[in-house]
Scaffold this motif. Structure first.
Motif, PDB file in Angstrom:
ATOM      1  N   VAL A 132       6.025 -12.381   1.777  1.00 27.07           N
ATOM      2  CA  VAL A 132       6.409 -10.958   3.294  1.00 27.07           C
ATOM      3  C   VAL A 132       5.321 -11.408   4.449  1.00 27.07           C
ATOM      4  O   VAL A 132       4.053 -10.909   3.993  1.00 27.07           O
ATOM      5  CB  VAL A 132       6.273  -9.675   2.501  1.00 27.07           C
ATOM      6  CG1 VAL A 132       6.087  -9.204   4.015  1.00 27.07           C
ATOM      7  CG2 VAL A 132       7.466 -10.003   2.041  1.00 27.07           C
ATOM      8  N   PRO A 133       5.415 -11.951   5.203  1.00 26.13           N
ATOM      9  CA  PRO A 133       4.456 -12.060   6.476  1.00 26.13           C
ATOM     10  C   PRO A 133       4.149 -10.905   7.151  1.00 26.13           C
ATOM     11  O   PRO A 133       4.547 -10.489   8.404  1.00 26.13           O
ATOM     12  CB  PRO A 133       4.986 -13.199   7.451  1.00 26.13           C
ATOM     13  CG  PRO A 133       6.438 -12.784   7.401  1.00 26.13           C
ATOM     14  CD  PRO A 133       6.808 -12.397   6.207  1.00 26.13           C
ATOM     15  N   PHE A 134       3.475 -10.159   6.574  1.00 27.82           N
ATOM     16  CA  PHE A 134       3.289  -9.039   7.764  1.00 27.82           C
ATOM     17  C   PHE A 134       2.238  -8.621   8.535  1.00 27.82           C
ATOM     18  O   PHE A 134       1.272  -9.837   8.325  1.00 27.82           O
ATOM     19  CB  PHE A 134       2.483  -7.564   6.483  1.00 27.82           C
ATOM     20  CG  PHE A 134       3.308  -6.782   4.828  1.00 27.82           C
ATOM     21  CD1 PHE A 134       4.070  -6.131   5.848  1.00 27.82           C
ATOM     22  CD2 PHE A 134       3.335  -7.081   3.557  1.00 27.82           C
ATOM     23  CE1 PHE A 134       5.120  -5.122   4.796  1.00 27.82           C
ATOM     24  CE2 PHE A 134       3.500  -6.733   2.767  1.00 27.82           C
ATOM     25  CZ  PHE A 134       4.621  -5.416   3.556  1.00 27.82           C
ATOM     26  N   GLY A 135       2.530  -7.819   9.542  1.00 30.85           N
ATOM     27  CA  GLY A 135       0.819  -7.942  10.307  1.00 30.85           C
ATOM     28  C   GLY A 135       0.333  -8.300  10.091  1.00 30.85           C
ATOM     29  O   GLY A 135      -1.114  -7.114   9.586  1.00 30.85           O
ATOM     30  N   ARG A 136      -0.959  -8.750  10.717  1.00 35.24           N
ATOM     31  CA  ARG A 136      -2.567  -8.107   9.942  1.00 35.24           C
ATOM     32  C   ARG A 136      -3.146  -8.609  11.404  1.00 35.24           C
ATOM     33  O   ARG A 136      -3.123  -9.233  12.821  1.00 35.24           O
ATOM     34  CB  ARG A 136      -2.524  -9.602   9.381  1.00 35.24           C
ATOM     35  CG  ARG A 136      -2.178 -10.217   8.142  1.00 35.24           C
ATOM     36  CD  ARG A 136      -2.249 -11.526   7.312  1.00 35.24           C
ATOM     37  NE  ARG A 136      -1.839 -11.065   6.230  1.00 35.24           N
ATOM     38  CZ  ARG A 136      -2.335 -10.450   5.199  1.00 35.24           C
ATOM     39  NH1 ARG A 136      -3.375 -10.351   4.618  1.00 35.24           N
ATOM     40  NH2 ARG A 136      -1.461 -11.120   4.100  1.00 35.24           N
ATOM     41  N   LEU A 142      -4.808  -6.776   6.392  1.00 37.16           N
ATOM     42  CA  LEU A 142      -3.013  -6.411   6.452  1.00 37.16           C
ATOM     43  C   LEU A 142      -3.597  -4.986   7.905  1.00 37.16           C
ATOM     44  O   LEU A 142      -3.788  -3.524   8.030  1.00 37.16           O
ATOM     45  CB  LEU A 142      -2.663  -5.850   5.990  1.00 37.16           C
ATOM     46  CG  LEU A 142      -2.224  -5.940   4.646  1.00 37.16           C
ATOM     47  CD1 LEU A 142      -1.714  -6.049   3.182  1.00 37.16           C
ATOM     48  CD2 LEU A 142      -0.948  -7.735   5.536  1.00 37.16           C
ATOM     49  N   ALA A 158       6.289  -6.054   9.864  1.00 37.02           N
ATOM     50  CA  ALA A 158       6.388  -7.532  10.109  1.00 37.02           C
ATOM     51  C   ALA A 158       7.058  -7.337  11.702  1.00 37.02           C
ATOM     52  O   ALA A 158       7.860  -7.581  11.393  1.00 37.02           O
ATOM     53  CB  ALA A 158       6.967  -8.334   8.270  1.00 37.02           C
TER      54      ALA A 158
END
Lengths: 638, 254
Positions: A132-136, A142, A158
Motif C-alpha cells: 500500500v503506497p502510504f504517503g512518505r 511514513l 495515501a
C-alpha cells in the motif's frame, strides 16, 4: 434474554492477550474441515476472507459487485489511524483508546475499543508490507497527518485515496487466496437470507444477479461484513448499492440490532445542486486541517464570498471552539453548520452550504503545498461544481455518511445468533455514538485481519468433525422459498410508482425527523408515516422485467423494502434514547448554550433490539456499559 | 436542456442487441450523466418499459464500476473523468448522444450497457499481490521507501479497474491495467522478491483474455485516472527480464 458481552477478565491492557491464551484453537490440519461463509468483500469482509483462507479454512465469499475491489470502503479518502507515535507527540495505545471512547461520547464498550487501539499498529505494518503506497517523507519513512477530534498526528494516508489503496491491498490478499484455491469467490451474488437451524446460523440463500438463480450454501459459521445503512436516508455519501438487507435479514432471524439511531452526518460534503441528485459526494475532512469554515455574519447576505470583508464573516467554529477550532469532531461540526443554515446564513445558489476557505492557507503555505495535500479533492470539487476552490471558497454541507449502529456483537464479534458474526461497519461496536475520522478503515481491518480470525476458532473448535447442515435440509428449502416468494411478490405488484420514488420519500422522512436533530414529536410522526409508506409500497410499487435476468429495479426493491423497516427501528431507537450524545442530538436534551446533554445515569447503555414481527414493537434489551478506565466527562472542544 | 439518446439495448449475453432512441427532456445542466439516465429510467418505468441497465455505484469516480462508451469515447468527452463525474453541462442542448457498453472481446455483454469484467480479477489473482500472511509483516518503518518510488507507485496504484483502457484500445488489449498493478508493486522494495514471477504470470494471464498491445496509446487518453503509458514500458522491460531470469526464453524449466 440477557446480553453477555463476554468481555474477558483482567486489566484492560491484558484482556486481549488473556483471551487469546484462553480461547480454544483449531489445529492447522483440522482447519480445512470447517466451512465459513463471508458476505461482503470490503475492508472487513475481504480481509477476513483472505486471512481465514490463509489459515486453511474452507472459505466462500460473496459480493454483489462484479469484483471484490469495488466495495464502498474504496471511497474513504482521508486516512487510517494507528497508535504508532511516529511523530513523538504523546500518542499511545491508551490515548487512541481514550480518544475513541471520548469521541464516541462514552457509548462504546471499553474492552473492544482498547483491542482496536492495540491492533491498530499491526494494521499499518500489514498494509505497508502488502505494497500500500502510504504517503512518505523524504527520508523514506511514513508520514502522518492530524484529523478531526484529536490533538496528535496519527493518521496514515495515501494521497486522498487511502480507502482505495487499503481496499486494493485487501483485494490483492483476497485475490491471492482465490488464485491458490483456498477461497471461493462469488461475484454479482447477493445474500438475501440467513439460514438458521435450532437457533444456529448454518448458511445463506443467495441470488445470482445476472441470471436470477437462487442458490443455498451451508457452512459452520457465517460472517456478515456488509457495511452500513446510511442509504436509508436516500441521499447519503454511500455508494448507490450500499444497503442493509443482509443485516436486516439477520435481525429478522433473531440477531439483535443495537443503537440503530447512531448515524453520522459528515460535515464536509458538496451540497446538493438540484432535486434529481442521486447521492452526495463527500470530501475528506482532512480539508478542515487547512480550510477555515465561515458564513456571512448577516443573514441572507447576497454578496459573493470575495466581496465579504473579514470583519463581516463569522468563523463560527473558531469562535465557539477556540482550542479545536475547525477540527472539532464530526457531529459538532455538522450540527453547527445546520444551525447556521437554519439562521438563513447558508451560501450558494440554493443557500444550502457553508464556506470552507483555503485563502489564508494558500497565502501562508503557497498554492503548491495545498495542491500537494488536497489536489485531487480540489479537482473533484471543481469537476462537480464547476467552481475553482483555489480562487473561491468551497461550499460544504453535512450528509449522512456512516452508521455507528448495527448488529449487536459480543467481544468475539458474534451476534446473538450462535455462529453468526458481524464485522466492520455492519456491527455496532467500537465507535459509540460518534466515529472519529480515519477510524472506520482501522476498525474494518482490525476486525477482518486481526480479531475475527482468532475469535471464530473459539466457536468452531466445538464442532470438529461435525459436517455442516446439508442444503437438502428442510430449513434451506424453507428459506429458499421465502426468498423466491418475496421476489415474486415485488414483481407481481405492478403498481404505478418506481422503487426510487418510494426510497426518496422515505429518505425525506428520515432526514427530517431522524437526522442531525431529533425530537419526540417528530420521531413519533415518522413512526406513523413510515409504516403507511411501506404499506403503500407493497400496494403500488412497479418493478418491471423478470427475475431471470439482470434486473436492477428488482434488486433495489428488496433493499428499499428493508430500509422501511430499518428506518422505523432507527426512529424507535432515537425515541428511546432520551438524551443527546454524539451523532444523536435530541432537541429536548441540550445545555443552555445548545451543546449535547448526555444523561449517563439513565442511558450509559447499548440499546439492543429484538425483532418480534413486522407490525409489532421490538423488544428492548440493555447492555449496561461499565467504564473502569476512563472517567465520563462532558466532551468539551472549547 | 434536452438531449436525444441512442442507447444499446441487449436482453442477455446471447441475445442480439440494437440501438433504441430515447428523449431526455428538461434536464438540468447541473445533473451528472448518470443522474440523467436515472431520470430517463424513471420515465421508462412510468411508461411500463423495462429500464436501461447500466453499471454504477460510488458515483464519485473511485470505485470503477461505471463504464459507458459515450459518443464512441470511454467515459465520454471530458478527459480524466469517469462517467459518473461527467456532467450534462459538457453537452450541447439538443445533442444526440450515442451510449454503448464497453466493446471488447475480453468483456462480454451481460445486459444492455453492463459487461463482465471479471477477466481483470483473473489477472490480479495470477500475481497482483505481495505474499504476506496476516500478522507476519515487519514493523512498517523498518524498510524506508524513497519518496519518489512511493509516489510513482501511488501514481500506478490509482487505477480504478474500470476497463476504459481495454474499451478504448482497437486491439482490446489490457496492457495499461496490467502494467499499473505490476509497476506499483515492482517499484516498491516490498515487491522485489516476487517481481519476476509476478510480471510473467500476470502478463501471460492477460494474454489469455485480451488482445495484444501495438503501442497506439488510446488507453492512456481514455483513462479517467491518467495512468501513464510509461508503465507499459516498465512492464515490458520487467517481462523480458523476468523471462530471462526464469530461463523461460530458452525453453528451460525454472
Amino acid at each position: 434474554m440477557t446480553l453477555d458481552s463476554k468481555v474477558p477478565e483482567g486489566a484492560l491492557a491484558d484482556k486481549w492477550e488473556g483471551y487469546r491464551f484462553d480461547m480454544k484453537l483449531v489445529a492447522p490440519t483440522n482447519r480445512r474441515k470447517f466451512k465459513i461463509i463471508v458476505i461482503g468483500t470490503g475492508l472487513a469482509g475481504g480481509s477476513a476472507a483472505a486471512t481465514l483462507g490463509e489459515l486453511g479454512y474452507d472459505v466462500d465469499v460473496f459480493t454483489y459487485h462484479d469484483s471484490p475491489r469495488r466495495a464502498h470502503s474504496i471511497a474513504a479518502q482521508g486516512g487510517i489511524n494507528a497508535a504508532k507515535n511516529y511523530r513523538g507527540d504523546g500518542d499511545s495505545i491508551f490515548r487512541l483508546f481514550y480518544d475513541t471512547i471520548k469521541g464516541g461520547d462514552y457509548r462504546s464498550r471499553e474492552a473492544n475499543v482498547y483491542r482496536l487501539a492495540e491492533v491498530s499498529n499491526e494494521i499499518i505494518d500489514q498494509c505497508t508490507a502488502q505494497g500500500v503506497p502510504f504517503g512518505r517523507e523524504y527520508g523514506g519513512l511514513l508520514d502522518n497527518r492530524s484529523f478531526g477530534g484529536v490533538q496528535v498526528s496519527r493518521t496514515f494516508y495515501a494521497r486522498g485515496q487511502t480507502g482505495q489503496q487499503l481496499q486494493l491491498g485487501v483485494y490483492s490478499a483476497l485475490a491471492r487466496q482465490v488464485g491458490l484455491g483456498s477461497v471461493k469467490l462469488h461475484t454479482r451474488a447477493e445474500m438475501l437470507e440467513v439460514v438458521l437451524k435450532t437457533g444456529q446460523a448454518v448458511g445463506v440463500v443467495v441470488r445470482d444477479l445476472t441470471t436470477g438463480e437462487i442458490s443455498t450454501h451451508s457452512a459452520h459459521a457465517v460472517v456478515l461484513a456488509t457495511g452500513g445503512y446510511s442509504n436509508a436516508y436516500y441521499l447519503s455519501t454511500n455508494a448507490m448499492a450500499c444497503n442493509g438487507t443482509a443485516v436486516w435479514r439477520a435481525y429478522r432471524k433473531g440477531a439483535q440490532f443495537a443503537n440503530a439511531s447512531f448515524t453520522q452526518i459528515h460535515p464536509t460534503c458538496i451540497p446538493a445542486s438540484d432535486e434529481f441528485q442521486s447521492k452526495l459526494t463527500l470530501m475528506s475532512e482532512s480539508l478542515r486541517n487547512d480550510g477555515r469554515i465561515w458564513v456571512p455574519e448577516k443573514a441572507e447576505d447576497p454578496r459573493p464570498a470575495g466581496q465579504i470583508p473579514d470583519a463581516e464573516r463569522d468563523y463560527y467554529l473558531e469562535r465557539r471552539y477556540p482550542s479545536f477550532g475547525n477540527l472539532v469532531p464530526r457531529d459538532v461540526a455538522s450540527r453547527a453548520a445546520k444551525q447556521q443554515i437554519d439562521q438563513n446564513k447558508g451560501v450558494g445558489p440554493l443557500h444550502n452550504g457553508v464556506y470552507l476557505d483555503f485563502h489564508d492557507s494558500i497565502e501562508r503555505l503557497g498554492r503548491d503545498v495545498i495542491e500537494a495535500r488536497y489536489g485531487n479533492l480540489f479537482e473533484m470539487y471543481q469537476r462537480i461544481t464547476d467552481e475553482n476552490p483555489y480562487e473561491t471558497p468551497m461550499r460544504i454541507y453535512p450528509a449522512p455518511h456512516y452508521t455507528m449502529g448495527g448488529l449487536w456483537v459480543d467481544y468475539e464479534l458474534m451476534t446473538t445468533v450462535p455462529g453468526l458474526y458481524s464485522i466492520g461497519e455492519a456491527n455496532f461496536s467500537d465507535h459509540g455514538a460518534n466515529r472519529l475520522g480515519a477510524s472506520a478503515l482501522m476498525q474494518g481491518l482490525a476486525d477482518g485481519y486481526f480479531v475475527l480470525p482468532y475469535t471464530i476458532a473459539n466457536y468452531l473448535a466445538g464442532y470438529l468433525n461435525t459436517d455442516p447442515v446439508s442444503t437438502d435440509d428442510p430449513v434451506f428449502h424453507e428459506a429458499e422459498r421465502e426468498v423466491t416468494d418475496r421476489l415474486n411478490r415485488f414483481l407481481g405488484i405492478n403498481g404505478s410508482r418506481s422503487v426510487d420514488w418510494f426510497h426518496r420519500e422515505l429518505g425525506k422522512i428520515l432526514i427530517e425527523h431522524c437526522g442531525m436533530a431529533r425530537n419526540a414529536s417528530g420521531l413519533e410522526k415518522a413512526l406513523s408515516e413510515i409504516p403507511a409508506l411501506r404499506e403503500e409500497f407493497y400496494q403500488d410499487v412497479r418493478v418491471l422485467g423478470e427475475n431471470e435476468t439482470l434486473n436492477q429495479s428488482l434488486e433495489k426493491a428488496g433493499r428499499v423494502a428493508d430500509f422501511f423497516e430499518m428506518g422505523e427501528l432507527m426512529c424507535r431507537d432515537a425515541l428511546h434514547r432520551e438524551e443527546s450524545c454524539g451523532g444523536h442530538f435530541r432537541e429536548e436534551y441540550q445545555t443552555e448554550d445548545g451543546e449535547a446533554l448526555r444523561r449517563d445515569e439513565e442511558f450509559a447503555h447499548v440499546a439492543s433490539w429484538e425483532w418480534t414481527g413486522t407490525d409489532t414493537e421490538p423488544n428492548l434489551h440493555k447492555e449496561e456499559l461499565e467504564f473502569e478506565n476512563v472517567e465520563l466527562t462532558t466532551r468539551s472542544y472549547k | 436542456m434536452n438531449v436525444s439518446l441512442k442507447v444499446w439495448r441487449q436482453d442477455g449475453p446471447a441475445a442480439a442487441g440494437e440501438f433504441t432512441m430515447y428523449e431526455a427532456t428538461d434536464i438540468s445542466s447541473e445533473m451528472s450523466f448518470l443522474e440523467m439516465l436515472d431520470v430517463v429510467n424513471e420515465e421508462l418505468i412510468a411508461r411500463g418499459e423495462v429500464p436501461i441497465e447500466f453499471d454504477h455505484d460510488c458515483r464519485e469516480g473511485i470505485c470503477g464500476m461505471c463504464s459507458l462508451m459515450i459518443d464512441g469515447i470511454p467515459h465520454g468527452p471530458q478527459r480524466s473523468t469517469a462517467t459518473c463525474q461527467l456532467h450534462m453541462r459538457k453537452f450541447k442542448d439538443g445533442a444526440v448522444i450515442t451510449v454503448e457498453p464497453w466493446r471488447a472481446a475480453g468483456f462480454p455483454i451481460v445486459r444492455d450497457l453492463v459487461v463482465d469484467r471479471s477477466a481483470f480479477d483473473r489477472i490480479i489473482e495470477a500475481g497482483g499481490f505481495i505474499s504476506v500472511a496476516t500478522g507476519s509483516a515487519p514493523e512498517a518503518n523498518l524498510i524506508p521507501v524513497p519518496r519518489e518510488a512511493a509516489e510513482a507507485a501511488m501514481d500506478a496504484a490509482s487505477c480504478i479497474g474500470c476497463g476504459a483502457c481495454v474499451a478504448a484500445c482497437p486491439n482490446g488489449a489490457a496492457q495499461l491495467f496490467t502494467a499499473a498493478k505490476i509497476t506499483q508493486l515492482n517499484l516498491l522494495p516490498q515487491g522485489q522478491p516476487e517481481r519476476w514471477s509476478r510480471t510473467v504470470n500476470m502478463v501471460d494471464t492477460m494474454e489469455e483474455y485480451f488482445g495484444s498491445c501495438t503501442n497506439i496509446g488510446e488507453c492512456a487518453s481514455a483513462c479517467p485516472q491518467d495512468i501513464s503509458l510509461d508503465f507499459i514500458a516498465l512492464m515490458n522491460r520487467d517481462y523480458a527480464r523476468g523471462m530471462v531470469r526464469q530461463r523461460r526464453l530458452t525453453g528451460q524449466r525454472s
